[in-house]
Design an enzyme around this catalytic site. Structure first.
Site, PDB file in Angstrom:
ATOM      1  N   LEU A  45       0.877  -1.164   0.000  1.00  0.00           N
ATOM      2  CA  LEU A  45       0.000   0.000   0.000  1.00  0.00           C
ATOM      3  C   LEU A  45       0.914   1.213   0.000  1.00  0.00           C
ATOM      4  O   LEU A  45       1.940   1.225   0.680  1.00  0.00           O
ATOM      5  CB  LEU A  45      -0.873   0.023   1.264  1.00  0.00           C
ATOM      6  CG  LEU A  45      -2.095  -0.895   1.296  1.00  0.00           C
ATOM      7  CD1 LEU A  45      -2.707  -0.900   2.689  1.00  0.00           C
ATOM      8  CD2 LEU A  45      -3.140  -0.461   0.275  1.00  0.00           C
ATOM      9  N   ASP A  46       0.558   2.248  -0.753  1.00  0.00           N
ATOM     10  CA  ASP A  46       1.366   3.460  -0.794  1.00  0.00           C
ATOM     11  C   ASP A  46       1.485   4.067   0.602  1.00  0.00           C
ATOM     12  O   ASP A  46       0.638   3.824   1.468  1.00  0.00           O
ATOM     13  CB  ASP A  46       0.710   4.511  -1.703  1.00  0.00           C
ATOM     14  CG  ASP A  46       0.616   4.042  -3.142  1.00  0.00           C
ATOM     15  OD1 ASP A  46       1.538   3.343  -3.582  1.00  0.00           O
ATOM     16  OD2 ASP A  46      -0.376   4.372  -3.805  1.00  0.00           O
ATOM     17  N   LEU A  47       2.472   4.920   0.755  1.00  0.00           N
ATOM     18  CA  LEU A  47       2.689   5.652   2.002  1.00  0.00           C
ATOM     19  C   LEU A  47       1.410   6.371   2.442  1.00  0.00           C
ATOM     20  O   LEU A  47       1.052   6.368   3.614  1.00  0.00           O
ATOM     21  CB  LEU A  47       3.825   6.661   1.785  1.00  0.00           C
ATOM     22  CG  LEU A  47       4.264   7.495   2.979  1.00  0.00           C
ATOM     23  CD1 LEU A  47       4.887   6.616   4.059  1.00  0.00           C
ATOM     24  CD2 LEU A  47       5.257   8.570   2.537  1.00  0.00           C
TER      25      LEU A  47
END
Length: 196
Positions: A45-47
């Site tokens: 999952l992205d930051l």
């Protein structure tokens, strides 16, 4: 001796990296969880994204889940700027062109407006003054290109403000809260992911 396979579900908080080490001033999962060294995240999952993440030492699971042939449904709750029209939702549903190392046409997906979900407040919260008109959508995809959901909502003119992955097939992030973790058996996990 064969090592025991272990499976954990976490609710990845906002602004935490999907890796155990911290980098560039951003905390990694290791700042929250103390897990055996052979445990790692499946997918990412992205930051800026939150929600469901599976951690395991089962290398086979990684291959099974990320193999495009298996096309697992991933469910996201997405807060966007403005209120998408039915025509905009149809554009998402039918697939549209986004830039993923060149032009990519997304596969058909499910997209609908939903009521404001009962989620824990994000820290920091979305800026009310900067984004006074917002709405929530539920988007179900069977693919996971880099920043795909964000690129799709931007394409229809409704930039993503908050993105939470709430499920993969029948596996749900709830009742976990941000930073929460629970251990799950191989049998239950594989069944919920429709791998058996």
């Amino acid at each position: 001796m064969a090592r025991t396979k272990q499976y954990f579900i976490i609710y990845k908080p906002f602004k935490v990296l999907t890796q155990f080490t911290s980098e560039d001033g951003n905390p990694g999962l290791g700042t929250i969880y103390d897990l055996p060294k052979d445990i790692y995240p499946v997918g990412r999952l992205d930051l800026d994204s939150e929600g469901l993440l599976i951690l395991t030492n089962d290398k086979g699971l990684n291959g099974a889940l990320l193999n495009p042939k298996n096309s697992h449904k991933r469910t996201y709750w997405v807060e966007v700027e403005g209120i998408p029209t039915e025509a905009s939702l149809d554009a998402l549903r039918n697939g549209l062109e986004i830039n993923v190392k060149g032009i990519y046409h997304t596969l058909p997906c499910e997209a609908r407006l939903i009521e404001v979900p009962a989620l824990a407040e994000r820290d920091p919260p979305v800026n009310d003054l900067k984004h006074p008109v917002r709405s929530w959508m539920e988007i179900r995809l069977v693919e996971g290109k880099n920043r795909q959901v964000r690129k799709m909502t931007a394409k229809i003119g409704h930039p993503t403000l908050r993105l939470v992955r709430v499920g993969i097939e029948d596996l749900s992030v709830f009742p976990l809260q941000p930073g929460g973790i629970t251990q799950i058996s191989e049998k239950v996990l594989y069944k919920k992911l429709k791998l058996i």
